[in-house]
Motif scaffolding. Structure first.
Motif, mmCIF file in Angstrom:
data_model
loop_
_atom_site.group_PDB
_atom_site.id
_atom_site.type_symbol
_atom_site.label_atom_id
_atom_site.label_comp_id
_atom_site.label_asym_id
_atom_site.label_seq_id
_atom_site.Cartn_x
_atom_site.Cartn_y
_atom_site.Cartn_z
ATOM 1 N N TYR A 6 40.565 96.844 104.624
ATOM 2 C CA TYR A 6 41.563 97.955 105.199
ATOM 3 C C TYR A 6 40.451 99.018 105.766
ATOM 4 C CZ TYR A 6 43.386 96.530 100.336
ATOM 5 O OH TYR A 6 43.813 95.741 99.473
ATOM 6 N N PHE A 25 47.696 95.783 108.348
ATOM 7 C CA PHE A 25 48.750 95.473 107.487
ATOM 8 C C PHE A 25 50.064 96.269 107.750
ATOM 9 C CE2 PHE A 25 44.835 94.408 105.007
ATOM 10 C CZ PHE A 25 45.151 93.099 104.997
ATOM 11 N N ASN A 26 50.270 96.696 108.896
ATOM 12 C CA ASN A 26 51.448 97.058 109.638
ATOM 13 C C ASN A 26 51.997 98.527 108.698
ATOM 14 O OD1 ASN A 26 51.894 94.985 111.383
ATOM 15 N ND2 ASN A 26 52.607 93.745 109.609
ATOM 16 N N SER A 54 40.738 92.531 99.584
ATOM 17 C CA SER A 54 41.315 92.957 100.933
ATOM 18 C C SER A 54 41.162 92.028 102.057
ATOM 19 C CB SER A 54 40.681 94.206 101.035
ATOM 20 O OG SER A 54 39.482 94.235 101.572
ATOM 21 N N ALA A 93 50.768 99.602 106.029
ATOM 22 C CA ALA A 93 50.926 99.653 104.492
ATOM 23 C C ALA A 93 49.678 100.516 103.875
ATOM 24 C CB ALA A 93 50.421 98.318 103.764
ATOM 25 N N VAL A 111 48.989 94.763 99.373
ATOM 26 C CA VAL A 111 49.560 95.181 100.571
ATOM 27 C C VAL A 111 50.354 94.308 101.392
ATOM 28 C CG1 VAL A 111 47.702 96.983 100.669
ATOM 29 C CG2 VAL A 111 47.201 94.818 101.782
ATOM 30 N N LYS A 112 50.160 92.819 101.192
ATOM 31 C CA LYS A 112 50.727 91.980 101.686
ATOM 32 C C LYS A 112 50.750 90.642 101.181
ATOM 33 C CE LYS A 112 51.273 89.343 106.325
ATOM 34 N NZ LYS A 112 50.677 89.213 107.716
ATOM 35 N N GLY A 113 52.114 90.122 100.616
ATOM 36 C CA GLY A 113 51.753 89.024 99.663
ATOM 37 C C GLY A 113 50.923 89.284 98.421
#
Length: 389
Positions: free
Chosen positions: A242, A282-283, A358, A285, A318-320
């Motif tokens: 992150y 992460f776009n 992360s 997130a 945050v993704k999947g």
């Protein structure tokens, strides 16, 4: 703590200016020990294979080694001038702490009033440290080897604030409060890397309770809250995804803590909610960590105490399943006081991790400032001597 009071004429010689009556206090603490780590970081051919390690250690002590100078000058009418220079020390090597920052713990100057409070400017602690930290096991008893994973909520004051203005209130029958404002100092962008914190504490009789809030823009940028030392910060895999390429553009921490004294026992608790917001990688997130801590200390005799902690920290995906990670940590401390200034201590911490961190790989244990272990569990034991002056 031994105090040295310097006469006006001596202070005038040092500072080059004559002042009203002043006091100069030289103080410090040295904490050195033997550390056993069951799973220390060990990189072989680019891979962390871990391994047992014995070391003479100053970095994970129950209280960080430091020395400092505190100046208070009475200006009359209830006003005073204050200044502090405080440097962390790695006793094992003689190097500066806080990534080699000369006065990395604190460096500030300001004015105080008995009626209206104190305003200081410089490198300082945030409101989490000033109000909630005292209820956390790491800051009160165990040091960095017992802090929440990665100290993500800064309850153990791993991170300091540069370029900061701080206000601290007087004590109103047990209530104190205050806040900070940090200027980013970036030409052409007055908000980049800036931030603010505020909080309060109420302590009366056996009860103490506190809350604090932190918000920073560009938290991983050079000079900002997570990267404010002389050398660049490194992050563990629980949050490095992150804060690396395309990092979060803001950091928010909300935390509360308290304690209650029952005879010779002190029971405490801390909760924190930490958010890395608008993560570019992460776009946009937001990664959220919730951390719960219970701790207790019992003084068996005036010279012997035992303390313990349990911490549960949970990150959201945050993704999947990236970021869906969980940490459980247990710590136990024995403290034997030899004198008012010298202690012998024995400390142990065990941590286990599960889920996906992360970076999208299996979560691994990460105790204090020891870095990622090679698998999902790690234990450390430390025997130390601590001397205050």
């Amino acid at each position: 703590m031994r105090r040295f009071f310097v006469a006006v004429s001596i202070l005038g010689t040092v500072a080059g200016t004559a002042h009203a009556q002043s006091s100069v206090t030289l103080y410090g603490l040295l904490d050195e020990g033997l550390l056993f780590n069951t799973n220390a970081k060990n990189i072989v051919n680019g891979k962390n294979v871990g391994g047992r390690q014995w070391s003479v250690d100053s970095n994970t002590g129950t209280l960080g080694s430091r020395w400092g100078i505190r100046v208070i000058e009475d200006l009359g009418g209830g006003m005073n001038a204050v200044a502090v220079l405080e440097s962390g020390i790695n006793v094992s090597t003689g190097q500066f702490g806080q990534g080699g920052t000369a006065f990395g713990r604190q460096a500030y100057v300001g004015l105080g009033s008995k009626s209206y409070g104190t305003v200081t400017l410089g490198r300082q602690y945030d409101s989490v440290n000033d109000y909630v930290g005292r209820y956390g096991f790491a800051a009160a008893f165990g040091g960095s080897a017992t802090e929440h994973p990665g100290d993500i909520d800064n309850v153990n004051h791993t991170y300091r604030l540069n370029n900061t203005i701080k206000y601290t209130s007087p004590n109103f029958s047990g209530l104190t409060f205050g806040g900070t404002a940090s200027l980013g100092g970036v030409a052409g962008n007055i908000s980049q890397s800036s931030g603010y914190t505020f909080g309060g504490n109420y302590a009366r009789g056996p009860l103490g309770i506190a809350v604090a809030y932190v918000f920073f823009k560009d938290p991983a940028a050079l000079g900002s809250i997570l990267n404010s030392n002389a050398s660049a910060s490194t992050f563990g895999s629980l949050n490095s995804g992150y804060l690396g390429a395309k990092p979060a553009n803001s950091l928010q921490i909300i935390t509360a803590g308290g304690s209650y004294q029952i005879g010779s026992a002190l029971i405490g608790a801390v909760y924190s909610n930490t958010k890395y917001m608008n993560i570019g990688a992460f776009n946009g997130a937001t990664a959220t960590f919730n951390s719960f801590e219970l701790n207790a200390m019992y003084r068996i005799t005036p010279s012997f105490a035992i303390a313990g902690e349990y911490n549960y920290t949970k990150g959201n995906a945050v993704k999947g399943d990236i970021g869906d990670q969980t940490y459980n940590q247990y710590s136990l401390l024995f403290d034997y006081t030899l004198s008012k200034r010298t202690d012998l201590l024995l400390l142990g911490t065990f941590q286990s991790a599960s889920g996906i961190n992360s970076t999208g790989t299996a979560a691994v244990a990460n105790i204090g400032n020891l870095g990622d272990s090679s698998n999902n569990h790690q234990a450390v034991a430390r025997v130390e001597i601590r001397h205050k002056f």
